[in-house]
Scaffold this motif. Structure first.
Motif, PDB file in Angstrom:
ATOM      1  N   LYS A 143      -2.712  -1.708   1.043  1.00  0.00           N
ATOM      2  CA  LYS A 143      -4.078  -1.393   1.482  1.00  0.00           C
ATOM      3  C   LYS A 143      -4.262  -1.646   2.975  1.00  0.00           C
ATOM      4  O   LYS A 143      -4.945  -0.910   3.676  1.00  0.00           O
ATOM      5  N   PHE A 144      -3.608  -2.705   3.474  1.00  0.00           N
ATOM      6  CA  PHE A 144      -3.815  -3.107   4.866  1.00  0.00           C
ATOM      7  C   PHE A 144      -2.604  -2.863   5.763  1.00  0.00           C
ATOM      8  O   PHE A 144      -2.595  -3.265   6.926  1.00  0.00           O
ATOM      9  N   GLY A 145      -1.589  -2.193   5.230  1.00  0.00           N
ATOM     10  CA  GLY A 145      -0.464  -1.799   6.059  1.00  0.00           C
ATOM     11  C   GLY A 145       0.460  -2.929   6.463  1.00  0.00           C
ATOM     12  O   GLY A 145       1.040  -2.885   7.556  1.00  0.00           O
ATOM     13  N   ILE A 146       0.610  -3.948   5.624  1.00  0.00           N
ATOM     14  CA  ILE A 146       1.557  -5.029   5.892  1.00  0.00           C
ATOM     15  C   ILE A 146       2.392  -5.264   4.632  1.00  0.00           C
ATOM     16  O   ILE A 146       2.013  -4.854   3.536  1.00  0.00           O
ATOM     17  N   SER A 147       3.529  -5.927   4.771  1.00  0.00           N
ATOM     18  CA  SER A 147       4.408  -6.148   3.628  1.00  0.00           C
ATOM     19  C   SER A 147       3.886  -7.285   2.756  1.00  0.00           C
ATOM     20  O   SER A 147       3.166  -8.183   3.221  1.00  0.00           O
TER      21      SER A 147
END
Length: 427
Positions: free
Chosen positions: A67-71
């Motif tokens: 959703k937030f573009g991080i792993s």
């Protein structure tokens, strides 16, 4: 930094606790006009680094990370929890800030009357640290090729102090109205055009302008090619001085769009000739028309999507209003809505104890109220949510940046969110 929309019975104290900040920080960041009388639906910018997310049913570190573009691993590490730990509903996760991209930011400033209002100059000083360009509006071209100068006051000094490129806005206005005949003379009479270009160069050198910006509107369709030829001449002349050249364009959705404001604006030619364009993607809702969002994002997207078929995104600055309107209902042709700042709109909603609604299609806040004389009103304005939606569109379409019409109406959340989203280019 994140955006919080006030729900029923929420207080600044409770909101501050939820986001690990303070009431004073919330008031200061949002320059709250109503700290003791919050409005349901009012958007606040939370002045924190990164943001928080509260776990919902079905969430995992992997789904939240997407959703937030991080792993998921980074999310687990930042929050000091095992990678495969099940998440409980309501658990607060910290989301670190994402990298920012460069963007250019312009703002027009329009002095009116016989002097520059101190509040307008103060608005320019407050905005200048967040700007690439500062654009006093406007130098009005005269029929003999000379220029009627605007009130410049301390704007050149403000631009220098903040490393803003001073933008010289030149219009085909007579008596503050765009004039097709004036435009025709400037674009087709070579003797007058030569004098016009010479006057521009000498004036730009006098004040230190480094971008020459033509806002020629209401031109005759038959002057389309003449305008293109003029811009090529102007570009070649200004490049010898090391200056930029830019234009303002009406919001078109096709090359064949009819209408007196559109036909002389050749998107493809301007994209080839000038360094960048400002597309005036606002005024769908305007002072003389019926109540609606001033810059509904679905309409803005249509214009920009077309523009990208004619020129690269790095030549496009999206136009954006810094104001809203308060319409008296029912709308009657010939009546004029009152311009309001986002801060004034919030005060109106608080005064009349009405909730602020949000149109998801237009991505714009609005509300209705009944005035002192029993007349119904409808207000559309901008808030943190609507401007963030525009910033997301700029990033999605990889545009050059954003251009504001115009300084003087308070919108502190806008400048906070610029810093959150972009590295402002200074030239």
């Amino acid at each position: 930094m994140q955006i919080h929309v006030i729900g029923p019975n929420q207080s600044l104290f409770g909101i501050a606790q939820a986001y690990s900040t303070t009431v004073n920080d919330l008031i200061e960041a949002n320059d709250l006009p109503n700290p003791n009388d919050l409005v349901q639906g009012q958007a606040l910018v939370i002045p924190i680094i990164g943001r928080f997310y509260w776990v919902q049913s079905g969430d995992s570190l992997y789904s939240v990370g997407r959703k937030f573009g991080i792993s998921a691993q980074q999310l687990a590490t930042v929050n000091r929890i095992p990678l495969n730990r099940p998440l409980s509903i309501g658990m607060r996760l910290y989301i670190p800030p994402r990298p920012k991209r460069n963007a250019e930011i312009n703002a027009y400033v329009e002095p009116r009357g016989n002097s520059v209002a101190p509040a307008l100059e103060a608005s320019a000083r407050e905005a200048a640290p967040y700007l690439t360009y500062l654009a006093p509006f406007s130098f009005q071209a005269l029929r003999d090729g000379s220029l009627k100068e605007p009130l410049l006051n301390n704007f050149p000094a403000i631009a220098r102090a903040n490393k803003n490129t001073l933008m010289m806005v030149i219009t085909n206005q007579e008596n503050d109205q765009f004039n097709a005949e004036l435009g025709h003379i400037l674009l087709t009479n070579i003797e007058i055009q030569n004098r016009f270009l010479n006057t521009i160069v000498s004036t730009a050198k006098k004040y230190g302008f480094r971008d020459i910006h033509f806002d020629f509107e209401f031109l005759r369709p038959t002057d389309r090619e003449a305008y293109n030829r003029f811009l090529r001449r102007a570009r070649d002349r200004f490049k010898r001085e090391g200056w930029l050249i830019s234009t303002a364009l009406a919001p078109k959705t096709s090359a064949t769009q009819k209408g007196e404001w559109y036909e002389a604006h050749d998107y493809r030619a301007h994209g080839e000739i000038v360094d960048f364009v400002v597309i005036m993607t606002y005024e769908w809702g305007y002072s003389g028309g019926p109540a609606m969002a001033v810059s509904p994002i679905d309409q803005v997207r249509k214009v920009l999507t077309y523009a990208l078929t004619e020129m690269p995104g790095q030549k496009i600055m999206m136009g954006q209003n810094l104001y809203g309107y308060d319409w008296t209902l029912p709308f009657v042709q010939g009546t004029v809505a009152r311009a309001v700042s986002p801060q004034q709109a919030i005060e109106l909603a608080a005064t009349h104890n009405v909730p602020i609604l949000y149109d998801s299609k237009a991505q714009a806040p609005h509300f209705n109220y009944t005035g002192a004389q029993g007349k119904r009103h409808e207000v559309w304005f901008e808030d943190a949510r609507s401007i963030q939606a525009k910033f997301d569109l700029i990033k999605e379409l990889n545009l050059r940046g954003i251009s504001y019409w115009k300084l003087g109406l308070s919108f502190p959340q806008n400048w906070l969110l610029i810093v959150e989203n972009f590295n402002v280019v200074k030239r």
